[in-house]
Design a protein around this motif. Structure first.
Motif, PDB file in Angstrom:
ATOM      1  N   THR A  94      -3.924 -25.085  21.424  1.00 33.43           N
ATOM      2  CA  THR A  94      -4.591 -23.818  21.711  1.00 33.43           C
ATOM      3  C   THR A  94      -6.080 -23.843  21.352  1.00 33.43           C
ATOM      4  OG1 THR A  94      -2.510 -22.708  21.202  1.00 33.43           O
ATOM      5  CG2 THR A  94      -4.473 -21.328  21.327  1.00 33.43           C
ATOM      6  N   ASN A  95      -6.913 -23.505  22.342  1.00 36.24           N
ATOM      7  CA  ASN A  95      -8.370 -23.395  22.161  1.00 36.24           C
ATOM      8  C   ASN A  95      -9.057 -24.714  21.812  1.00 36.24           C
ATOM      9  OD1 ASN A  95      -8.451 -20.724  22.830  1.00 36.24           O
ATOM     10  ND2 ASN A  95      -9.047 -19.962  20.818  1.00 36.24           N
TER      11      ASN A  95
ATOM     12  N   GLU B 118     -14.077 -13.642  19.171  1.00 36.42           N
ATOM     13  CA  GLU B 118     -15.009 -14.133  18.163  1.00 36.42           C
ATOM     14  C   GLU B 118     -14.288 -14.617  16.904  1.00 36.42           C
ATOM     15  OE1 GLU B 118     -19.224 -12.701  16.065  1.00 36.42           O
ATOM     16  OE2 GLU B 118     -18.195 -11.417  17.523  1.00 36.42           O
ATOM     17  N   GLU B 119     -13.090 -14.086  16.636  1.00 33.94           N
ATOM     18  CA  GLU B 119     -12.329 -14.482  15.443  1.00 33.94           C
ATOM     19  C   GLU B 119     -11.747 -15.889  15.555  1.00 33.94           C
ATOM     20  OE1 GLU B 119     -12.456 -10.079  15.701  1.00 33.94           O
ATOM     21  OE2 GLU B 119     -11.963 -11.694  17.112  1.00 33.94           O
ATOM     22  N   SER B 120     -11.598 -16.404  16.783  1.00 33.32           N
ATOM     23  CA  SER B 120     -10.981 -17.719  16.977  1.00 33.32           C
ATOM     24  C   SER B 120     -11.870 -18.832  16.444  1.00 33.32           C
ATOM     25  CB  SER B 120     -10.687 -17.952  18.460  1.00 33.32           C
ATOM     26  OG  SER B 120      -9.748 -17.014  18.943  1.00 33.32           O
ATOM     27  N   SER B 121     -11.238 -19.905  15.959  1.00 30.77           N
ATOM     28  CA  SER B 121     -12.001 -20.991  15.334  1.00 30.77           C
ATOM     29  C   SER B 121     -12.491 -22.037  16.330  1.00 30.77           C
ATOM     30  CB  SER B 121     -11.145 -21.680  14.273  1.00 30.77           C
ATOM     31  OG  SER B 121     -10.074 -22.396  14.871  1.00 30.77           O
ATOM     32  N   PHE B 122     -11.740 -22.259  17.435  1.00 32.98           N
ATOM     33  CA  PHE B 122     -12.094 -23.265  18.442  1.00 32.98           C
ATOM     34  C   PHE B 122     -12.344 -24.639  17.818  1.00 32.98           C
ATOM     35  CE2 PHE B 122     -13.429 -19.179  20.254  1.00 32.98           C
ATOM     36  CZ  PHE B 122     -12.824 -19.222  21.495  1.00 32.98           C
ATOM     37  N   SER B 123     -11.579 -24.975  16.799  1.00 37.97           N
ATOM     38  CA  SER B 123     -11.799 -26.246  16.107  1.00 37.97           C
ATOM     39  C   SER B 123     -11.418 -27.442  16.971  1.00 37.97           C
ATOM     40  CB  SER B 123     -10.988 -26.275  14.807  1.00 37.97           C
ATOM     41  OG  SER B 123      -9.623 -26.015  15.067  1.00 37.97           O
TER      42      SER B 123
ATOM     43  N   LEU C 286      -2.509 -19.633  14.277  1.00 39.92           N
ATOM     44  CA  LEU C 286      -2.806 -18.348  13.642  1.00 39.92           C
ATOM     45  C   LEU C 286      -4.290 -18.002  13.754  1.00 39.92           C
ATOM     46  CD1 LEU C 286      -1.047 -16.265  12.121  1.00 39.92           C
ATOM     47  CD2 LEU C 286      -1.831 -17.302   9.984  1.00 39.92           C
ATOM     48  N   VAL C 287      -5.156 -18.981  13.509  1.00 45.52           N
ATOM     49  CA  VAL C 287      -6.599 -18.700  13.491  1.00 45.52           C
ATOM     50  C   VAL C 287      -7.218 -18.717  14.886  1.00 45.52           C
ATOM     51  CG1 VAL C 287      -6.854 -19.591  11.146  1.00 45.52           C
ATOM     52  CG2 VAL C 287      -7.229 -21.124  13.080  1.00 45.52           C
ATOM     53  N   ASN C 288      -6.428 -19.052  15.901  1.00 46.03           N
ATOM     54  CA  ASN C 288      -6.947 -19.057  17.274  1.00 46.03           C
ATOM     55  C   ASN C 288      -6.265 -18.032  18.169  1.00 46.03           C
ATOM     56  OD1 ASN C 288      -9.029 -21.305  17.922  1.00 46.03           O
ATOM     57  ND2 ASN C 288      -7.563 -22.298  16.543  1.00 46.03           N
ATOM     58  N   THR C 289      -5.553 -17.105  17.560  1.00 48.58           N
ATOM     59  CA  THR C 289      -4.774 -16.139  18.336  1.00 48.58           C
ATOM     60  C   THR C 289      -4.998 -14.731  17.805  1.00 48.58           C
ATOM     61  OG1 THR C 289      -3.098 -17.880  18.633  1.00 48.58           O
ATOM     62  CG2 THR C 289      -2.464 -15.635  19.219  1.00 48.58           C
TER      63      THR C 289
END
Length: 369
Positions: free
Chosen positions: A137-138, A266-271, A291-294
């Motif tokens: 994801t992302n 904007e909250e997503s990390s896109f790592s 969790l951090v990308n959703t």
């Protein structure tokens, strides 16, 4: 960054007594103690019937000429079919192709073929959605949900061009043609790409078989959705084409508005993974990455949640793809509390409109940075 072998991408181990291990235990315990099957209940079967009826009933009326006496009624039937497409795609086919509609694989496979009925190809869908999107994801280069056309920039990891400054304005037009593009050329493009990356063979399908199946399904789809109305509805060809486009514009825009605020925020990390001794490694475990990308939205809107198949509970969907969406509302408080217990973010927007507003803001931000 697309690797030839996706298996070389490794997430950090989840660890003992980790967030994911804990939330799995809590949710499974809840379902067991409440004697709830993770699959579809009676309400889900009723919903499947209603969504199918929302698509097929207007079609029968327009193709038989019953609803063709008035052009506005005729176009209204196409409009309703667009919403029927949304309902089938988001609230019925989606669960079936995840294997969460029924405990029987044959039932899931049969219901999953509703995607072919509305013009898609379930083999490609499972690769793009189940394998690439839900695993990576992302992650730019791996998640095709954000790797779109050059005109749209969905990640800060993607190249930025001058025209992206205006994407927050014109993106909605591209959202409208999403399903139309999908039902015409996207499946062919994906099949060729997945063959190159050895993803088709993992589905036990050759490129020749995929192209043949896609062509057969497209002929069937355009045969009943365009050709039959041309011969039977009594309406001129341009009215039918306009109605067909209206159906797809309705479905494309709404479905895009359902999915995009869940991740392009904007909250997503896109790592991205880093190369460690020839292996691409992620800093987070898979569950924390999800969790951090959703982002969830509109948790109190039961009507919206009912219609879009619980996809406003996107966090729960990503963590529990094997659980039918009718149970997301009940397990969401468990997931939220567990995330808080581990000091992890639980991204959530209060309403659907607020989520869309924040998504538009992210598109604007991505066009400038």
């Amino acid at each position: 960054m697309v690797p030839e072998n996706l298996d070389i991408v490794r997430f950090a181990p989840r660890g003992k007594n980790s967030f994911y291990e804990t939330v799995l235990t809590k949710v499974n315990t809840y379902l067991k103690t409440q004697q709830i099957s993770p699959y579809a209940n009676a309400g889900m079967w009723i919903k499947a019937f209603v969504m199918l009826l929302l698509y097929t009933a207007p079609y029968v009326l327009l193709v038989t000429g019953i609803g063709a006496n008035n052009i506005w009624i005729f176009l209204g039937l196409w409009f309703l079919m667009g919403w029927g497409m949304c309902g089938i795609g988001a609230a019925v086919m989606h669960d079936a192709n995840h294997g969460s509609f029924s405990s029987h694989k044959k039932v899931n496979r049969f219901i999953g073929y509703l995607l072919e009925m509305i013009g898609g190809y379930s083999v490609n869908w499972k690769i793009q959605h189940n394998i690439l999107h839900h695993t990576y994801t992302n992650i730019t280069g791996l998640d095709e949900d954000i790797d779109s056309i050059t005109l749209l920039r969905f990640s800060p990891r993607q190249p930025r061009y001058w025209f992206h400054r205006y994407q927050y304005i014109y993106a909605w037009g591209f959202y409208m043609i999403m399903t139309l593009f999908w039902m015409t050329v996207k499946d062919y493009m994906q099949a060729i790409r997945y063959k190159h990356h050895n993803l088709l063979i993992k589905q036990k399908v050759s490129l020749k078989q995929a192209i043949s199946s896609i062509t057969l399904y497209k002929v069937f789809y355009y045969g009943y959705i365009v050709v039959l109305p041309l011969f039977l509805s009594g309406q001129p060809w341009y009215t039918i084409v306009f109605g067909f486009l209206l159906m797809h514009f309705t479905a494309g825009l709404f479905l895009s508005c359902v999915f995009q605020p869940a991740h392009v925020m904007e909250e997503s990390s896109f790592s991205l993974p880093v190369n460690v001794d020839g292996t691409l490694r992620m800093e987070d475990s898979w569950a924390i990455h999800e969790l951090v990308n959703t982002t969830n939205y509109a948790p109190r809107s039961r009507i919206l949640s009912w219609f879009i198949g619980g996809l406003n509970y996107q966090i729960e969907h990503h963590l529990f793809t094997g659980v039918c969406h009718v149970h997301y509302r009940k397990i969401a408080p468990i997931v939220k509390a567990t995330a808080k217990e581990y000091g992890l973010p639980y991204n959530e927007q209060r309403t659907f409109l607020q989520a869309l507003y924040r998504h538009a803001g992210m598109l604007k931000l991505l066009g400038r940075k």
